[in-house]
Design a protein around this motif. Sequence first.
Motif, PDB file in Angstrom:
ATOM      1  N   VAL A  37     -66.339  40.484  40.257  1.00 51.44           N
ATOM      2  CA  VAL A  37     -67.282  40.195  41.341  1.00 51.44           C
ATOM      3  C   VAL A  37     -66.706  39.758  42.538  1.00 51.44           C
ATOM      4  N   ALA A  38     -66.785  40.297  43.757  1.00 52.72           N
ATOM      5  CA  ALA A  38     -66.472  40.183  44.864  1.00 52.72           C
ATOM      6  C   ALA A  38     -67.602  39.439  45.772  1.00 52.72           C
ATOM      7  N   LEU A  39     -67.432  38.217  46.247  1.00 53.66           N
ATOM      8  CA  LEU A  39     -68.401  37.470  47.076  1.00 53.66           C
ATOM      9  C   LEU A  39     -68.023  37.812  48.436  1.00 53.66           C
ATOM     10  N   ASN A  40     -69.105  38.427  48.982  1.00 50.40           N
ATOM     11  CA  ASN A  40     -68.965  38.853  50.213  1.00 50.40           C
ATOM     12  C   ASN A  40     -69.518  38.138  51.405  1.00 50.40           C
ATOM     13  N   TYR A  41     -68.643  37.759  52.370  1.00 52.62           N
ATOM     14  CA  TYR A  41     -69.134  37.147  53.722  1.00 52.62           C
ATOM     15  C   TYR A  41     -68.882  37.912  54.873  1.00 52.62           C
ATOM     16  N   GLU A  42     -70.149  38.337  55.474  1.00 45.60           N
ATOM     17  CA  GLU A  42     -70.152  39.232  56.722  1.00 45.60           C
ATOM     18  C   GLU A  42     -70.188  38.287  58.029  1.00 45.60           C
ATOM     19  N   GLU A  69     -63.900  29.190  56.632  1.00 46.05           N
ATOM     20  CA  GLU A  69     -63.290  29.159  55.190  1.00 46.05           C
ATOM     21  C   GLU A  69     -63.895  29.787  54.095  1.00 46.05           C
ATOM     22  N   PRO A  70     -63.331  30.294  53.122  1.00 45.02           N
ATOM     23  CA  PRO A  70     -64.167  30.762  51.777  1.00 45.02           C
ATOM     24  C   PRO A  70     -64.874  29.842  51.502  1.00 45.02           C
ATOM     25  N   LEU A  71     -66.130  30.306  50.908  1.00 46.46           N
ATOM     26  CA  LEU A  71     -67.157  29.321  50.124  1.00 46.46           C
ATOM     27  C   LEU A  71     -66.203  28.645  48.916  1.00 46.46           C
ATOM     28  N   GLU A  72     -66.432  27.546  48.945  1.00 45.01           N
ATOM     29  CA  GLU A  72     -65.832  26.702  47.527  1.00 45.01           C
ATOM     30  C   GLU A  72     -66.720  26.842  46.304  1.00 45.01           C
ATOM     31  N   ILE A  73     -65.885  27.718  45.390  1.00 47.31           N
ATOM     32  CA  ILE A  73     -66.547  28.290  44.221  1.00 47.31           C
ATOM     33  C   ILE A  73     -65.898  27.678  43.016  1.00 47.31           C
ATOM     34  N   SER A  74     -65.071  26.552  43.186  1.00 49.70           N
ATOM     35  CA  SER A  74     -64.618  26.009  41.963  1.00 49.70           C
ATOM     36  C   SER A  74     -65.332  25.543  40.782  1.00 49.70           C
ATOM     37  N   ALA A  75     -66.668  25.302  41.299  1.00 41.84           N
ATOM     38  CA  ALA A  75     -67.547  24.912  40.119  1.00 41.84           C
ATOM     39  C   ALA A  75     -68.215  26.177  39.239  1.00 41.84           C
ATOM     40  N   LEU A  76     -68.158  27.383  40.216  1.00 40.29           N
ATOM     41  CA  LEU A  76     -68.664  28.544  39.364  1.00 40.29           C
ATOM     42  C   LEU A  76     -67.504  29.111  38.624  1.00 40.29           C
ATOM     43  N   ASP A  82     -64.372  32.330  32.163  1.00 41.96           N
ATOM     44  CA  ASP A  82     -64.012  32.986  30.751  1.00 41.96           C
ATOM     45  C   ASP A  82     -65.092  34.490  30.728  1.00 41.96           C
ATOM     46  N   LYS A  83     -65.826  34.418  31.796  1.00 44.47           N
ATOM     47  CA  LYS A  83     -66.854  35.782  31.796  1.00 44.47           C
ATOM     48  C   LYS A  83     -66.746  36.483  33.089  1.00 44.47           C
ATOM     49  N   LEU A  84     -66.411  35.978  34.190  1.00 41.52           N
ATOM     50  CA  LEU A  84     -66.274  36.666  35.438  1.00 41.52           C
ATOM     51  C   LEU A  84     -65.073  36.362  36.081  1.00 41.52           C
ATOM     52  N   THR A  85     -64.454  37.413  36.790  1.00 41.90           N
ATOM     53  CA  THR A  85     -63.514  36.921  37.881  1.00 41.90           C
ATOM     54  C   THR A  85     -63.958  37.196  39.270  1.00 41.90           C
ATOM     55  N   LEU A  86     -64.104  36.099  40.114  1.00 42.62           N
ATOM     56  CA  LEU A  86     -64.588  35.876  41.409  1.00 42.62           C
ATOM     57  C   LEU A  86     -63.431  35.952  42.360  1.00 42.62           C
ATOM     58  N   VAL A  87     -63.758  37.067  43.376  1.00 43.72           N
ATOM     59  CA  VAL A  87     -62.772  36.956  44.266  1.00 43.72           C
ATOM     60  C   VAL A  87     -63.684  36.789  45.654  1.00 43.72           C
ATOM     61  N   HIS A  88     -63.032  36.537  46.888  1.00 44.05           N
ATOM     62  CA  HIS A  88     -63.450  36.607  48.208  1.00 44.05           C
ATOM     63  C   HIS A  88     -63.536  37.582  48.932  1.00 44.05           C
TER      64      HIS A  88
END
Length: 294
Positions: A37-42, A69-76, A82-88
């Motif tokens: 999943v890509a977390l999109n900032y516009e 700055e990209p959103l801090e997603i360390s908690a996510l 182990d279920k999702l690969t998150l990218v910015h």
Amino acid sequence: MNNYKAFYDLNIAINEQDVTRLRDICDTLVTYGYKTVALNYEIEDLGSDTKKKKKKKGEIREVTDIVPEPLEISALVKEFGDKLTLVHRLTFPFSDQQQFHMLNQSKNLKKYKILAAVPKTQSAFQTACSNLDIDIISLDCETRTSIRINRKMYNLAVERGTFFEITYAPAILDSTARRNTIYVAHMYHTFGKSKNVIISSGARESKYIRGPYDIVNLGLIFGLSEEQTKKAVSSTCRSLLTHADGRRCGKIIACIQSDTSPGRSNEVSITNMCDQEVNMEEEDLGPTQKKMKQ
């Protein structure tokens, strides 16, 4: 090497930095079987930032980065690692090439894995297809676009490794956006046979996300075949992420030679040399290594 897995949704909007909402969206994505999943900032239109304010005598000009700055997603990442690969991902609208040059000066830009452009004019679209070092071209479907796609520009973008995006969430929200989305998708089909097309949600809430197998039905409306639609949420997205890694890492020269030393079989050795330095502190910059047949 990055271990990207299908299925993919490379456009989850995070304009509002609401971690609780993102957690709900991630739960829905996992339920539907998405893996990457890509977390999109516009960012806003850069046109208003091109005019610099005149500096007064003795005044210290404040240097601000137009890219946040990209959103801090360390908690996510810890929760869904182990279920999702998150990218910015960063998406920016532009009207001329000068705005992209200004954006390219940002230090925060390198912290985003995927870079997407939304051309606002015909000349901006031609620039995006022929010159810009980006990963995705996405057209705004909230209003009827005045951009006209031609076969030459489309094929040029495909040759350069650029991908075209169709987002389905706006089509669910509004009938006008639905007509515009179908219109843009059919232009991709008419002039480029829907090559290098990905389908993403563009969703801001979990209720607008659809499963990969529902998207196969949507693909028929968008002019894609069943096979093309499956690839638009799987292998084509993986190719896009591999292209993004290569764009950020730089050009690579591969030297292949046979090892003829005594007592050893005819092995193949590969030496990689980057033409620019790579910041090893940044995550996931290594290009995908190709398996070679001996």
